[in-house]
Design an enzyme around this catalytic site. Structure first.
Site, PDB file in Angstrom:
ATOM      1  N   GLU A   1     -28.238  -9.240  30.071  1.00  0.00           N
ATOM      2  CA  GLU A   1     -29.007  -9.643  28.892  1.00  0.00           C
ATOM      3  C   GLU A   1     -29.619 -11.028  29.096  1.00  0.00           C
ATOM      4  O   GLU A   1     -30.689 -11.322  28.572  1.00  0.00           O
ATOM      5  CB  GLU A   1     -28.118  -9.579  27.640  1.00  0.00           C
TER       6      GLU A   1
ATOM      7  N   GLU B   1     -22.119  -3.599  36.079  1.00  0.00           N
ATOM      8  CA  GLU B   1     -22.554  -3.138  34.758  1.00  0.00           C
ATOM      9  C   GLU B   1     -23.963  -2.573  34.873  1.00  0.00           C
ATOM     10  O   GLU B   1     -24.938  -3.325  34.719  1.00  0.00           O
ATOM     11  CB  GLU B   1     -22.584  -4.307  33.774  1.00  0.00           C
TER      12      GLU B   1
ATOM     13  N   SER C   1     -20.649   0.549  27.976  1.00  0.00           N
ATOM     14  CA  SER C   1     -20.222   1.589  27.021  1.00  0.00           C
ATOM     15  C   SER C   1     -18.770   2.016  27.192  1.00  0.00           C
ATOM     16  O   SER C   1     -18.432   3.193  27.010  1.00  0.00           O
ATOM     17  CB  SER C   1     -21.152   2.820  27.091  1.00  0.00           C
TER      18      SER C   1
ATOM     19  N   HIS D   1     -25.048 -12.216  33.198  1.00  0.00           N
ATOM     20  CA  HIS D   1     -25.083 -10.976  32.415  1.00  0.00           C
ATOM     21  C   HIS D   1     -26.533 -10.471  32.351  1.00  0.00           C
ATOM     22  O   HIS D   1     -27.466 -11.260  32.238  1.00  0.00           O
ATOM     23  CB  HIS D   1     -24.530 -11.218  31.008  1.00  0.00           C
TER      24      HIS D   1
ATOM     25  N   GLY E   1     -24.388  -0.652  26.133  1.00  0.00           N
ATOM     26  CA  GLY E   1     -24.753  -0.462  24.723  1.00  0.00           C
ATOM     27  C   GLY E   1     -25.443   0.852  24.416  1.00  0.00           C
ATOM     28  O   GLY E   1     -26.055   1.003  23.359  1.00  0.00           O
TER      29      GLY E   1
ATOM     30  N   LYS F   1     -20.656 -11.080  22.860  1.00  0.00           N
ATOM     31  CA  LYS F   1     -22.111 -11.344  22.817  1.00  0.00           C
ATOM     32  C   LYS F   1     -22.413 -12.265  21.620  1.00  0.00           C
ATOM     33  O   LYS F   1     -21.607 -13.140  21.333  1.00  0.00           O
ATOM     34  CB  LYS F   1     -22.891 -10.035  22.780  1.00  0.00           C
TER      35      LYS F   1
ATOM     36  N   ASN G   1     -16.415  -9.071  25.662  1.00  0.00           N
ATOM     37  CA  ASN G   1     -17.652  -9.854  25.573  1.00  0.00           C
ATOM     38  C   ASN G   1     -18.244  -9.631  24.183  1.00  0.00           C
ATOM     39  O   ASN G   1     -18.857  -8.605  23.927  1.00  0.00           O
ATOM     40  CB  ASN G   1     -18.625  -9.385  26.671  1.00  0.00           C
TER      41      ASN G   1
HETATM   42  P1  PGA Z   1     -21.130  -2.518  25.972  1.00  0.00           P
HETATM   43  O1  PGA Z   1     -21.502  -3.911  26.698  1.00  0.00           O
HETATM   44  O2  PGA Z   1     -19.668  -2.292  26.156  1.00  0.00           O
HETATM   45  O3  PGA Z   1     -21.519  -2.713  24.539  1.00  0.00           O
HETATM   46  O4  PGA Z   1     -21.947  -1.455  26.655  1.00  0.00           O
HETATM   47  C1  PGA Z   1     -20.909  -4.276  27.901  1.00  0.00           C
HETATM   48  C2  PGA Z   1     -21.490  -5.594  28.357  1.00  0.00           C
HETATM   49  O5  PGA Z   1     -22.705  -5.791  28.249  1.00  0.00           O
HETATM   50  O6  PGA Z   1     -20.763  -6.490  28.823  1.00  0.00           O
END
Ligand code: PGA
Length: 239
Positions: free
Chosen positions: A88, A158, A197, A86, A164, A10, A8
């Site tokens: 976010e 998640e 992460s 997601h 992150g 983003k 992903n």
């Molecule tokens: P990350 O994000 O690996 O940077 O923690 C995962 C995600 O949000 O899909």
């Protein structure tokens, strides 16, 4: 069945050129790359082994929906997977479980594999609400599914506090979460993956368990060496 490894990106990288370079360097068998909408076509031309995904989609097929992107439009570009709900988007754009449900149902009806993201915040976890939150997200998010026999669905747990932050959840917690999900969602076929992460350093601790069928990788997927290492690890655990 191999492990699912989803990249992903983003809202990265910044330019088409960088997107093309990253795609070319990450073009490995077994990887699903989800670039920003604007780079999907460029990425598509760079890859022959990896598959294409998108980070969101709208539920209507066409019409007066300014700024939205439809399933037929994505399919026309060769997209086979779509991330839905997601955290976010839920947090920054007010995406609700009901909106998620419409997107999931539309994607599956169109024959695209939906990747439903679920997970609790740190505050919810500390308040002992993890189970309730996840159950609600699953119950409403999957409430509009009809054709269960042809369902192509991936459920990505998640936890928001792990995204992150450099602090992933533990594989043990994830295995309990898989049990909870399996208890909650039955009668349809799906795979359960972990996100939050994930790096080449910790990927094996998740992927070595048969219950964890893949990983959704954010930050680390922006470095092709990292994502290739994760794929190598995944290949060791091909079913
Ligand atoms: P990350 O994000 O690996 O940077 O923690 C995962 C995600 O949000 O899909």
């Amino acid at each position: 069945m191999g492990k699912l490894i989803i990249a992903n990106w983003k809202m990265n990288p910044r330019t088409r050129r960088e997107a093309e370079e990253l795609a070319r360097a990450s073009d490995v068998e077994g990887l699903i790359i989800c670039p920003p909408f604007v780079f999907i076509d460029d990425v598509s031309r760079m890859i022959s082994r990896a598959r294409l995904g998108a980070q969101d989609v709208f539920w209507e097929e066409w019409g007066a929906y300014t700024g939205e992107v439809s399933l037929p439009e994505l399919q026309d570009l060769g997209v086979e997977y779509v991330i839905v709900g997601h955290s976010e988007r839920r947090q920054n754009l007010g995406e609700t479980d009901e909106m998620v449900a419409r997107k999931i149902a539309a994607a599956i009806k169109a024959g695209i594999t939906a990747v439903l993201c679920i997970g609790e915040t740190r505050i919810e976890r500390d308040a002992g609400q993890t189970e309730a939150v996840v159950k609600r997200q699953l119950q409403i998010g999957l409430s509009k599914l009809i054709n269960s026999s042809t369902t192509q669905l991936i459920i990505a747990y998640e936890p928001i506090w792990a995204i992150g932050t450099g602090t992933p959840d533990t594989p043990e917690d994830m295995i309990s979460m898989v049990k909870l999900i399996k208890n909650q969602v039955s009668g349809i076929k799906y795979q359960v993956i972990y996100g939050g992460s994930v790096t080449s350093k910790n990927a094996e601790s998740f992927l070595k368990h048969s219950e964890i069928e893949g990983v959704l990788v954010g930050g680390a997927s922006l470095r092709s060496e990292e994502i290739k290492k994760i794929l190598e690890i995944a290949n060791k655990y091909k079913g």
